[in-house]
Design an enzyme around this catalytic site. Structure first.
Site, PDB file in Angstrom:
ATOM      1  CB  CYS A  67      -4.688  -5.242  -7.771  1.00 19.27           C
ATOM      2  SG  CYS A  67      -5.284  -6.390  -9.005  1.00 19.27           S
TER       3      CYS A  67
ATOM      4  CD  GLN B 173     -12.804 -12.705 -12.978  1.00 13.13           C
ATOM      5  OE1 GLN B 173     -12.379 -11.615 -12.600  1.00 13.13           O
ATOM      6  NE2 GLN B 173     -13.776 -12.810 -13.840  1.00 13.13           N
TER       7      GLN B 173
ATOM      8  CB  CYS C  21      -5.613 -10.554  -7.244  1.00 13.56           C
ATOM      9  SG  CYS C  21      -4.325  -9.375  -6.862  1.00 13.56           S
ATOM     10  CD  GLU C  22      -1.963 -16.758  -8.271  1.00 15.87           C
ATOM     11  OE1 GLU C  22      -2.653 -17.606  -7.690  1.00 15.87           O
ATOM     12  OE2 GLU C  22      -1.138 -17.032  -9.155  1.00 15.87           O
ATOM     13  CG  HIS C  23      -0.798 -11.404  -9.913  1.00 13.07           C
ATOM     14  ND1 HIS C  23      -1.748 -11.385 -10.905  1.00 13.07           N
ATOM     15  CD2 HIS C  23      -0.090 -12.542 -10.089  1.00 13.07           C
ATOM     16  CE1 HIS C  23      -1.615 -12.476 -11.657  1.00 13.07           C
ATOM     17  NE2 HIS C  23      -0.625 -13.189 -11.180  1.00 13.07           N
ATOM     18  CG  HIS C  24      -1.376  -6.516  -6.996  1.00 20.51           C
ATOM     19  ND1 HIS C  24      -1.907  -6.984  -8.184  1.00 20.51           N
ATOM     20  CD2 HIS C  24      -0.305  -5.762  -7.320  1.00 20.51           C
ATOM     21  CE1 HIS C  24      -1.178  -6.522  -9.196  1.00 20.51           C
ATOM     22  NE2 HIS C  24      -0.203  -5.782  -8.704  1.00 20.51           N
TER      23      HIS C  24
ATOM     24  CG  HIS D 272      -9.538  -8.187 -10.659  1.00 19.08           C
ATOM     25  ND1 HIS D 272      -8.682  -9.264 -10.618  1.00 19.08           N
ATOM     26  CD2 HIS D 272     -10.680  -8.640 -11.219  1.00 19.08           C
ATOM     27  CE1 HIS D 272      -9.288 -10.314 -11.145  1.00 19.08           C
ATOM     28  NE2 HIS D 272     -10.489  -9.960 -11.527  1.00 19.08           N
TER      29      HIS D 272
HETATM   30 ZN   LIG Z   1      -3.753  -8.057  -8.588  1.00 21.29          ZN
END
Ligand SMILES: [Zn+2]
Length: 219
Positions: free
Chosen positions: A170, A140, A99-102, A168
């Protein structure tokens, strides 16, 4: 008599967004050392000394999707249908993404359906297509749409249906700590969007009983 005026357009390449300069391997290894230290450990202790190098090598594999161009790849590998005109469904293509956030793993499966017009591709090619998009920093929803758009643009089928189901990490290992939660995303194009029956045929084929919930997620 003006119908051919524009037939000789210059073949403008679609402008790719400017890529920031890529970090060196040394910089990447130094960054891993920094993160180890930030986590509270000593990057110089024996067990961790080779870790930055290993992590960077792992990154080369996990993020190998950046060096591939899925469109070009699919363009080279399609075959004529030979008259086949029924829906093609590929279920349970496993993927691993981040995931590009975490930058935490997203692990799941993609199901692909399409109704060919003149072109089909082999199973391994579609699996590879999923990998190319998965092996990048992703969300996703975006990955689901990218796979659909690529197949739609290159194979020009009557329709494309993509459903992705994934967990996910995260979400499962931090934050709200919800284990067992699966995120389902979908993108329906062409006949799969327009005809409930064709969409249902695909959703039944992939064994999604809660079909109604994802049926209109084509956004
Ligand atoms: Zn994430």
């Amino acid at each position: 008599m003006d119908s051919i005026v524009n037939s000789k357009r210059s073949r403008a390449k679609s402008a790719a967004p400017a890529q920031p300069e890529r970090s060196t391997r040394e910089q990447a290894e130094a960054a891993v050392r920094t993160l180890i230290s930030w986590a509270g450990d000593d990057p110089d202790r024996e067990g961790l000394r080779a870790t930055p190098e290993r992590v960077v090598r792992a990154y080369e594999e996990w993020f190998s999707g950046y060096k591939d161009h899925p469109r070009d790849y699919l363009k080279r590998t399609f075959e004529e249908t030979g008259g086949y005109d029924e829906v093609v469904v590929l279920r349970d293509i496993r993927f691993e993404s981040f995931c590009e956030h975490h930058m935490a793993p997203i692990i799941g499966r993609v199901h692909i359906g399409y109704l060919p017009r003149n072109r089909v591709v082999g199973i391994s090619k579609l699996a590879r297509l999923v990998d190319v998009y998965a092996r990048r920093l992703q969300i996703q929803e975006k990955m689901t749409a990218e796979i659909a758009t690529c197949i739609d643009e290159v194979l020009k089928p009557h329709g494309v249906a993509i459903v992705a189901e994934a967990t996910h990490q995260c979400m499962t290992t931090r934050g709200i700590h919800k284990t067992g939660v699966t995120m389902v995303t979908s993108r329906m194009l062409g006949v799969f969007r327009d005809h409930a029956e064709t969409r249902q045929e695909f959703l039944s084929a992939i064994g999604l009983r809660g079909a109604a919930q994802v049926a209109n997620g084509g956004g």
